[in-house]
Motif scaffolding. Structure first.
Motif, PDB file in Angstrom:
ATOM      1  N   SER A  86       1.567  57.966  46.861  1.00  0.00           N
ATOM      2  CA  SER A  86       0.881  59.263  46.823  1.00  0.00           C
ATOM      3  C   SER A  86       0.758  59.830  48.224  1.00  0.00           C
ATOM      4  N   GLU A  87       0.597  61.128  48.287  1.00  0.00           N
ATOM      5  CA  GLU A  87       0.229  61.782  49.546  1.00  0.00           C
ATOM      6  C   GLU A  87      -0.876  62.769  49.216  1.00  0.00           C
ATOM      7  N   THR A  88      -2.028  62.598  49.838  1.00  0.00           N
ATOM      8  CA  THR A  88      -3.172  63.475  49.574  1.00  0.00           C
ATOM      9  C   THR A  88      -3.269  64.507  50.681  1.00  0.00           C
ATOM     10  N   TRP A  89      -3.444  65.734  50.289  1.00  0.00           N
ATOM     11  CA  TRP A  89      -3.505  66.827  51.258  1.00  0.00           C
ATOM     12  C   TRP A  89      -4.936  67.296  51.453  1.00  0.00           C
ATOM     13  N   GLY A  90      -5.410  67.219  52.677  1.00  0.00           N
ATOM     14  CA  GLY A  90      -6.655  67.877  53.037  1.00  0.00           C
ATOM     15  C   GLY A  90      -6.317  69.093  53.863  1.00  0.00           C
ATOM     16  N   ARG A  91      -7.322  69.737  54.424  1.00  0.00           N
ATOM     17  CA  ARG A  91      -7.003  70.902  55.259  1.00  0.00           C
ATOM     18  C   ARG A  91      -6.503  70.429  56.610  1.00  0.00           C
ATOM     19  N   GLY A  92      -5.214  70.614  56.840  1.00  0.00           N
ATOM     20  CA  GLY A  92      -4.629  70.208  58.119  1.00  0.00           C
ATOM     21  C   GLY A  92      -4.508  68.704  58.286  1.00  0.00           C
ATOM     22  N   GLN A  93      -4.711  67.940  57.231  1.00  0.00           N
ATOM     23  CA  GLN A  93      -4.629  66.483  57.327  1.00  0.00           C
ATOM     24  C   GLN A  93      -3.987  65.938  56.060  1.00  0.00           C
ATOM     25  N   ARG A  94      -3.262  64.836  56.213  1.00  0.00           N
ATOM     26  CA  ARG A  94      -2.635  64.198  55.050  1.00  0.00           C
ATOM     27  C   ARG A  94      -2.817  62.698  55.141  1.00  0.00           C
ATOM     28  N   PHE A  95      -2.864  62.050  53.988  1.00  0.00           N
ATOM     29  CA  PHE A  95      -2.891  60.585  53.966  1.00  0.00           C
ATOM     30  C   PHE A  95      -1.887  60.124  52.921  1.00  0.00           C
ATOM     31  N   GLY A  96      -0.954  59.267  53.336  1.00  0.00           N
ATOM     32  CA  GLY A  96       0.101  58.806  52.432  1.00  0.00           C
ATOM     33  C   GLY A  96       0.003  57.316  52.172  1.00  0.00           C
ATOM     34  N   ILE A  97       0.333  56.933  50.950  1.00  0.00           N
ATOM     35  CA  ILE A  97       0.278  55.529  50.524  1.00  0.00           C
ATOM     36  C   ILE A  97       1.599  55.204  49.832  1.00  0.00           C
ATOM     37  N   VAL A  98       2.297  54.184  50.334  1.00  0.00           N
ATOM     38  CA  VAL A  98       3.582  53.797  49.734  1.00  0.00           C
ATOM     39  C   VAL A  98       3.576  52.281  49.522  1.00  0.00           C
ATOM     40  N   PRO A  99       3.334  51.826  48.273  1.00  0.00           N
ATOM     41  CA  PRO A  99       3.387  50.377  48.029  1.00  0.00           C
ATOM     42  C   PRO A  99       4.791  49.836  48.300  1.00  0.00           C
ATOM     43  N   LEU A 100       4.873  48.672  48.940  1.00  0.00           N
ATOM     44  CA  LEU A 100       6.170  48.079  49.276  1.00  0.00           C
ATOM     45  C   LEU A 100       6.495  46.936  48.315  1.00  0.00           C
ATOM     46  N   ALA A 101       7.781  46.615  48.218  1.00  0.00           N
ATOM     47  CA  ALA A 101       8.234  45.602  47.258  1.00  0.00           C
ATOM     48  C   ALA A 101       7.637  44.232  47.562  1.00  0.00           C
ATOM     49  N   ASP A 102       7.292  43.966  48.840  1.00  0.00           N
ATOM     50  CA  ASP A 102       6.783  42.631  49.189  1.00  0.00           C
ATOM     51  C   ASP A 102       5.274  42.498  48.990  1.00  0.00           C
ATOM     52  N   GLY A 103       4.659  43.499  48.340  1.00  0.00           N
ATOM     53  CA  GLY A 103       3.229  43.400  48.046  1.00  0.00           C
ATOM     54  C   GLY A 103       2.359  44.064  49.099  1.00  0.00           C
ATOM     55  N   ARG A 104       2.955  44.460  50.234  1.00  0.00           N
ATOM     56  CA  ARG A 104       2.157  45.164  51.240  1.00  0.00           C
ATOM     57  C   ARG A 104       2.205  46.668  50.962  1.00  0.00           C
ATOM     58  N   VAL A 105       1.555  47.443  51.811  1.00  0.00           N
ATOM     59  CA  VAL A 105       1.529  48.891  51.603  1.00  0.00           C
ATOM     60  C   VAL A 105       1.784  49.591  52.940  1.00  0.00           C
ATOM     61  N   TYR A 106       2.662  50.596  52.899  1.00  0.00           N
ATOM     62  CA  TYR A 106       2.904  51.453  54.065  1.00  0.00           C
ATOM     63  C   TYR A 106       1.912  52.608  53.962  1.00  0.00           C
ATOM     64  N   ALA A 107       1.108  52.779  54.993  1.00  0.00           N
ATOM     65  CA  ALA A 107       0.106  53.850  54.973  1.00  0.00           C
ATOM     66  C   ALA A 107       0.326  54.750  56.181  1.00  0.00           C
ATOM     67  N   TYR A 108       0.192  56.054  55.974  1.00  0.00           N
ATOM     68  CA  TYR A 108       0.327  56.976  57.105  1.00  0.00           C
ATOM     69  C   TYR A 108      -0.688  58.100  56.968  1.00  0.00           C
ATOM     70  N   ALA A 109      -0.988  58.706  58.095  1.00  0.00           N
ATOM     71  CA  ALA A 109      -1.931  59.822  58.108  1.00  0.00           C
ATOM     72  C   ALA A 109      -1.439  60.827  59.134  1.00  0.00           C
ATOM     73  N   THR A 110      -1.704  62.096  58.890  1.00  0.00           N
ATOM     74  CA  THR A 110      -1.321  63.120  59.867  1.00  0.00           C
ATOM     75  C   THR A 110      -2.504  64.048  60.122  1.00  0.00           C
ATOM     76  N   ALA A 111      -2.498  64.669  61.282  1.00  0.00           N
ATOM     77  CA  ALA A 111      -3.532  65.651  61.619  1.00  0.00           C
ATOM     78  C   ALA A 111      -2.986  66.586  62.687  1.00  0.00           C
ATOM     79  N   PHE A 112      -3.520  67.790  62.718  1.00  0.00           N
ATOM     80  CA  PHE A 112      -3.135  68.739  63.762  1.00  0.00           C
ATOM     81  C   PHE A 112      -4.005  68.518  64.992  1.00  0.00           C
TER      82      PHE A 112
END
Ligand SMILES: Cc1cc2nc3c(=O)[nH]c(=O)nc-3n(C[C@H](O)[C@H](O)[C@H](O)COP(=O)(O)OP(=O)(O)OC[C@H]3O[C@@H](n4cnc5c(N)ncnc54)[C@H](O)[C@@H]3O)c2cc1C
Length: 284
Positions: A86-112
């Motif tokens: 998923s990628e959640t959109w806030g105002r000028g900010q985002r948070f992304g979640i990507v489950p990985l095949a090995d059971g871990r999770v790739y997480a990212y966030a953005t901001a201006f």
């Protein structure tokens, strides 16, 4: 892959200082240790800040800062409820979640924020920005290891290169067409470049190499530039998301109360820079 090549064909840890004579019968590669090696073809895959791009295209306006920075990391997902991409959109900010095949999770966030801004305490900064967001964002933030977190300000080329080659020298990947990661295409396009280049060079003899590189440039320039522009626009879309406006790429977001996630109520980032116009840069 390297096992398929003659021994010694790949040399790691060799910094290239310059490439000259790209229009002659053999280009000359100058290394930082003073070595000069002739080459039938030189492929400059020297990244977004490509020194060779700057040297051969001195009038190009260079890079354009999107105004946005990105943090990313891989975390353990142990003990968390099943995660979905998923990628959640806030105002000028985002948070992304990507489950990985090995059971871990790739997480990212953005901001201006202004280019080069680095928080003294990155965990505190991300918790301030995203801590009140929906589950599992707070739980992921608690698992953050600041030492394993990357932060990159997001740039793309301010304008396309006029061509992706010069004689026996060609540019590939970010050096040729740096784009923001909003479509997840920067690395993918570098791979496409390599495939097209390999096909064209495979058919060329030494004299035909400049012609093959010109064909590579013709095949790749417009496609990669269209993606650069789309990626730039895609980065603006979450910021401009209006309450109630549906988006087919993210059904459920912005469709009113039921579809809105808590994160989207956060206030707009204060430090959103005003776009600056530069000569030669495009503003799409
Ligand atoms: C936050 C973020 C998320 C991303 N997500 C994705 C994604 O999901 N999917 C995707 O496809 N892409 C993604 N990308 C883009 C992707 O990382 C890049 O497009 C890709 O790494 C470009 O590869 P490259 O080989 O062209 O350049 P680079 O990976 O930058 O490699 C360039 C190399 O050249 C070397 N070099 C530079 N100068 C010299 C020199 N003078 N001599 C010798 N070596 C030199 C550097 O040391 C470096 O190793 C993302 C980028 C960011 C910032």
């Amino acid at each position: 892959m390297t096992a398929e090549l003659p021994s010694g064909a790949v040399r790691y840890g060799t910094a290239v200082r310059d490439v000259t004579d790209a229009e002659a019968g053999a280009a000359l590669v100058h290394t930082a240790t003073g070595e000069v090696r002739p080459a039938d073809a030189v492929i400059a895959a020297d990244g977004i800040n490509s020194p060779l791009r700057r040297r051969y295209f001195p009038d190009h306006p260079g890079l354009h800062y999107s105004g946005e920075t990105a943090w990313r990391t891989v975390l353990s997902a142990e003990g968390l409820p099943p995660l979905v991409t998923s990628e959640t959109w806030g105002r000028g900010q985002r948070f992304g979640i990507v489950p990985l095949a090995d059971g871990r999770v790739y997480a990212y966030a953005t901001a201006f924020q202004p280019q080069g801004t680095r928080p003294a305490d990155v965990r505190a900064e991300l918790t301030r920005r995203f801590g009140p967001w929906h589950a599992p964002v707070p739980a992921l933030l608690e698992r953050l290891d600041p030492a394993a977190l990357l932060q990159h300000d997001l740039f793309d080329l301010a304008a396309p290169l006029p061509r992706l080659h010069h004689g026996r020298l060609a540019w590939l990947g970010d050096a040729a067409h740096a784009m923001t990661p909003n479509l997840g295409q920067g690395g993918c396009q570098a791979v496409e470049d390599a495939v097209v280049l390999a096909h064209l060079l495979d058919r060329a003899d030494t004299d035909g190499i400049p012609h093959a590189l010109a064909a590579y440039s013709a095949a790749r320039r417009d496609r990669t530039d269209a993606l650069r522009i789309r990626a730039r626009r895609a980065g603006r879309r979450p910021v401009g998301l209006r309450r109630g406006a549906a988006d087919p790429a993210h059904p459920g977001l912005g469709r009113g109360r039921a579809g809105r996630r808590r994160g989207s109520r956060r206030p707009a980032a204060r430090h959103r820079p005003r776009p600056r116009r530069r000569a030669g840069a495009d503003h799409r």
